[in-house]
Design an enzyme around this catalytic site. Structure first.
Site, PDB file in Angstrom:
ATOM      1  N   SER A 125      45.196  39.068  23.351  1.00  0.00           N
ATOM      2  CA  SER A 125      45.792  40.361  23.688  1.00  0.00           C
ATOM      3  C   SER A 125      45.906  40.426  25.205  1.00  0.00           C
ATOM      4  CB  SER A 125      44.907  41.507  23.193  1.00  0.00           C
ATOM      5  OG  SER A 125      45.299  42.755  23.747  1.00  0.00           O
ATOM      6  N   TYR A 138      36.811  45.560  21.902  1.00  0.00           N
ATOM      7  CA  TYR A 138      38.072  44.826  21.799  1.00  0.00           C
ATOM      8  C   TYR A 138      38.241  43.867  22.967  1.00  0.00           C
ATOM      9  CZ  TYR A 138      42.952  44.066  20.486  1.00  0.00           C
ATOM     10  OH  TYR A 138      44.152  43.513  20.080  1.00  0.00           O
TER      11      TYR A 138
END
Length: 226
Positions: A125, A138
């Site tokens: 990401s 995350y």
């Protein structure tokens, strides 16, 4: 032809788009997801936070298909909020699915990939290279995927192709169920998962000895890149 491609998170979002792109390119998508996909694709349900489930699903799908030519680790979850506000079990599960699940699937697939001289595409990401508040789980998981993949590429050089995909925001159900403050705003411009999936198939389609090592694919107005 891209061959037999195992895809985690293949029932929705980027995983589903990748499965469609693989099939369009003449390949055979093999899906691992806790949820059942649409259609009649080869699918094994598995919770990637459970290493034994993940490994069993890889072996079963590889056995059905007669081997693997590629793996795409598109499965991912999030738990937004400040560290002290996110329940510890939810925080841990983000690491287990996104990072440890990625490693478990790749580890189980390696014997098949070495035999076929196949390829791995991991999904990190833009928050794996830039940290933001309220995303400690995350960011920790995706920073881990970045490091894992770069080390894996060095480890498998000349044996298995390794690509690190760093996508920005996409129009998927990934943001559903979040508090409004953690959803993209009404004016956010996000990529279509089909466009990102096309870059994955591009990486998978390279001839042996030619590797796309890293891909950053994000909307032109992505706020977390660069």
């Amino acid at each position: 032809m891209v061959g037999n491609i195992l895809i985690t998170g293949g029932a929705s979002g980027l995983g589903r788009a990748t499965a469609a792109a693989v099939a369009k390119a003449g390949g055979r998508p093999l899906l691992i997801d806790v949820n059942a996909p649409d259609g009649d694709a080869d699918h094994i349900p598995a919770d990637l936070s459970d290493r034994e489930q993940a490994e069993r699903a890889v072996r079963e799908l590889a056995g059905r298909a007669g081997g693997l030519d590629g793996v795409v680790t598109a499965a991912g979850i999030d738990a937004c909020g400040r560290l002290e506000d996110v329940p510890a079990d939810a925080w841990d599960r983000v690491i287990q699915v996104n990072l440890l699940g990625t490693a478990s699937v790749v580890r189980a697939a390696l014997p098949y990939l070495r035999e076929s001289r196949g390829k791995v595409v991991t999904c990190a990401s833009t928050l794996g290279i830039r940290a933001v508040s309220d995303a400690t789980a995350y960011c920790a998981a995706k920073f881990g995927v970045v490091g894992f993949t770069r080390a894996l590429a060095a480890e498998l050089a000349g044996q298995v192709g390794v690509t690190l995909l760093i996508p920005g925001g996409m129009h998927t159900n990934f943001f559903e169920g979040r508090d409004e403050q953690y959803k993209p705003g009404p004016d956010a411009r996000l990529n279509q998962p089909e466009d990102v999936a096309a870059t994955i198939v591009f990486a998978l389609s390279q001839p042996q000895g030619c590797e796309v090592r890293e891909l950053v694919v994000c909307p032109s107005t992505e706020t977390s890149w660069p």
